[in-house]
Design a protein around this motif. Sequence first.
Motif, PDB file in Angstrom:
ATOM      1  N   ASN A 231      33.542  26.506  34.572  1.00 46.10           N
ATOM      2  CA  ASN A 231      33.007  25.457  33.964  1.00 46.10           C
ATOM      3  C   ASN A 231      31.850  24.753  34.794  1.00 46.10           C
ATOM      4  OD1 ASN A 231      34.975  25.829  31.853  1.00 46.10           O
ATOM      5  ND2 ASN A 231      36.416  24.683  32.972  1.00 46.10           N
ATOM      6  N   SER A 232      31.963  23.635  35.591  1.00 43.45           N
ATOM      7  CA  SER A 232      30.953  23.356  36.428  1.00 43.45           C
ATOM      8  C   SER A 232      31.233  23.182  37.713  1.00 43.45           C
ATOM      9  CB  SER A 232      30.566  21.782  35.743  1.00 43.45           C
ATOM     10  OG  SER A 232      31.719  20.775  36.342  1.00 43.45           O
ATOM     11  N   GLU A 233      32.213  23.984  38.152  1.00 41.71           N
ATOM     12  CA  GLU A 233      32.777  23.776  39.534  1.00 41.71           C
ATOM     13  C   GLU A 233      32.550  25.290  40.021  1.00 41.71           C
ATOM     14  OE1 GLU A 233      36.767  23.328  40.947  1.00 41.71           O
ATOM     15  OE2 GLU A 233      36.940  21.563  39.567  1.00 41.71           O
ATOM     16  N   PRO A 234      31.908  25.192  41.238  1.00 39.30           N
ATOM     17  CA  PRO A 234      31.634  26.604  41.818  1.00 39.30           C
ATOM     18  C   PRO A 234      32.835  27.086  42.504  1.00 39.30           C
ATOM     19  CG  PRO A 234      30.983  24.854  43.473  1.00 39.30           C
ATOM     20  CD  PRO A 234      31.310  24.287  42.124  1.00 39.30           C
ATOM     21  N   TYR A 235      32.781  28.511  42.582  1.00 34.78           N
ATOM     22  CA  TYR A 235      34.246  29.284  43.133  1.00 34.78           C
ATOM     23  C   TYR A 235      33.678  30.374  43.840  1.00 34.78           C
ATOM     24  CZ  TYR A 235      38.876  31.315  43.110  1.00 34.78           C
ATOM     25  OH  TYR A 235      39.973  31.885  43.496  1.00 34.78           O
TER      26      TYR A 235
ATOM     27  N   ILE B 114      33.746  46.154  43.675  1.00 31.48           N
ATOM     28  CA  ILE B 114      34.856  45.451  44.305  1.00 31.48           C
ATOM     29  C   ILE B 114      36.274  45.808  43.436  1.00 31.48           C
ATOM     30  CG2 ILE B 114      33.273  43.735  45.175  1.00 31.48           C
ATOM     31  CD1 ILE B 114      34.446  41.897  42.618  1.00 31.48           C
ATOM     32  N   HIS B 115      37.153  45.459  44.036  1.00 32.75           N
ATOM     33  CA  HIS B 115      38.521  45.544  43.352  1.00 32.75           C
ATOM     34  C   HIS B 115      39.321  44.319  43.736  1.00 32.75           C
ATOM     35  CE1 HIS B 115      39.890  46.451  47.496  1.00 32.75           C
ATOM     36  NE2 HIS B 115      41.158  46.351  47.161  1.00 32.75           N
ATOM     37  N   GLY B 116      40.399  44.022  42.779  1.00 36.23           N
ATOM     38  CA  GLY B 116      41.217  43.194  42.980  1.00 36.23           C
ATOM     39  C   GLY B 116      42.311  43.012  41.801  1.00 36.23           C
ATOM     40  N   ALA B 117      43.071  41.893  41.859  1.00 33.50           N
ATOM     41  CA  ALA B 117      44.258  42.082  40.826  1.00 33.50           C
ATOM     42  C   ALA B 117      43.655  41.574  39.547  1.00 33.50           C
ATOM     43  CB  ALA B 117      44.970  40.715  41.242  1.00 33.50           C
ATOM     44  N   GLU B 118      44.154  41.872  38.519  1.00 39.18           N
ATOM     45  CA  GLU B 118      43.549  42.026  37.314  1.00 39.18           C
ATOM     46  C   GLU B 118      43.977  40.316  36.605  1.00 39.18           C
ATOM     47  OE1 GLU B 118      45.164  44.399  33.874  1.00 39.18           O
ATOM     48  OE2 GLU B 118      47.131  43.989  34.565  1.00 39.18           O
ATOM     49  N   SER B 119      44.753  39.660  37.384  1.00 38.56           N
ATOM     50  CA  SER B 119      45.163  38.339  36.910  1.00 38.56           C
ATOM     51  C   SER B 119      45.028  37.439  38.131  1.00 38.56           C
ATOM     52  CB  SER B 119      46.595  38.224  36.540  1.00 38.56           C
ATOM     53  OG  SER B 119      47.360  38.781  37.799  1.00 38.56           O
ATOM     54  N   GLY B 120      44.760  36.106  37.823  1.00 38.05           N
ATOM     55  CA  GLY B 120      44.433  34.982  38.876  1.00 38.05           C
ATOM     56  C   GLY B 120      43.230  34.418  38.510  1.00 38.05           C
ATOM     57  N   ARG B 121      42.710  33.635  39.177  1.00 41.07           N
ATOM     58  CA  ARG B 121      41.712  32.524  38.855  1.00 41.07           C
ATOM     59  C   ARG B 121      40.143  33.072  38.688  1.00 41.07           C
ATOM     60  NH1 ARG B 121      39.496  27.149  42.119  1.00 41.07           N
ATOM     61  NH2 ARG B 121      37.958  26.574  40.413  1.00 41.07           N
ATOM     62  N   LYS B 122      40.313  34.132  39.846  1.00 37.07           N
ATOM     63  CA  LYS B 122      39.022  34.976  39.754  1.00 37.07           C
ATOM     64  C   LYS B 122      38.659  35.818  38.273  1.00 37.07           C
ATOM     65  CE  LYS B 122      38.886  38.635  42.009  1.00 37.07           C
ATOM     66  NZ  LYS B 122      39.330  39.518  43.234  1.00 37.07           N
ATOM     67  N   MET B 123      39.660  36.169  37.908  1.00 34.13           N
ATOM     68  CA  MET B 123      39.786  36.945  36.507  1.00 34.13           C
ATOM     69  C   MET B 123      39.560  36.053  35.401  1.00 34.13           C
ATOM     70  SD  MET B 123      39.008  39.965  37.426  1.00 34.13           S
ATOM     71  CE  MET B 123      38.784  40.277  35.568  1.00 34.13           C
ATOM     72  N   GLU B 124      40.184  35.046  35.484  1.00 34.46           N
ATOM     73  CA  GLU B 124      40.202  33.908  34.458  1.00 34.46           C
ATOM     74  C   GLU B 124      38.703  33.528  34.400  1.00 34.46           C
ATOM     75  OE1 GLU B 124      43.013  30.893  35.230  1.00 34.46           O
ATOM     76  OE2 GLU B 124      44.617  32.015  35.238  1.00 34.46           O
ATOM     77  N   ILE B 125      37.948  33.170  35.525  1.00 30.67           N
ATOM     78  CA  ILE B 125      36.769  32.634  35.444  1.00 30.67           C
ATOM     79  C   ILE B 125      35.587  33.749  34.970  1.00 30.67           C
ATOM     80  CG2 ILE B 125      34.651  31.924  36.960  1.00 30.67           C
ATOM     81  CD1 ILE B 125      36.761  30.859  38.680  1.00 30.67           C
TER      82      ILE B 125
END
Length: 181
Positions: free
Chosen positions: A31-35, A50-61
Motif C-alpha cells: 500500500n503506502s508502506e515500504p517493505y 530469486i526463490h522463496g516461500a509461496e506464502s507470506g507477506r512478501k508474496m501477498e505484496i
Amino acid sequence: MRRPLLACNDQDKISAFLSSATTGYLGLTDNSEPYVVPLNFVWWKGAIYIHGAESGRKMEIINRNKRICFTVSENFGTMVNPVPAKTDTSYMSVMIFGEIEIVADLSEATAAMQKLLDKYVPGYFSTPLSKHHVDSYRSSMGSRTIVMKIIPKVITAKEKPLNEQRLFYKGRHVADDAGMV
C-alpha cells in the motif's frame, strides 16, 4: 542520478558485478508502506532470479503490486584523506526497476535454482538439480518454494573506484598521510 560522474554505463561491468555480488535487496510497496527484503539472487539471461516461500507477506505484496526495485551494493573499503570531507568509500551499486513474476515453467525454474546453487555452493553437489526436487520441495513450515524472475525495465549503476594508496587500514593515522593534501 544526482552525481552523474559516478554513473557506470559499462554493461559488461554491471553484469559482472551482478554475477558476483552476494546479497540483493528486494524493495516492494505494501500500500503506502515500504517493505525491503534481503535475498540471495542470481543474474541470468538479463534478469534477476530469486526463490522463496509461496506464502507470506512478501508474496501477498507481490500479488497486489508487481512493480519492484532491486538493489545490490558492495563496499570495497574506505579511502582516507587528511581533509575529513574528502574521506570516502569505494563501492559499486546497481538499482533495477522493473516487474516481478513467478516462473511457471519448471525447466526455467530448475535451471535458475541450479544457477543459484552454482553461485553460492559451487562444486558442492555432484549431480544437477532435478525438476522433481524443485517441483516437490516444501519448507519446514510446509510452504512450497517458488522461483521468481525480476524483469528489468531500467537499470542504473554507480561506482567509486578504489584508490589502493588511500585505503584505510587499522593503525593508519592522519600523520601518515600529511603530504597527501
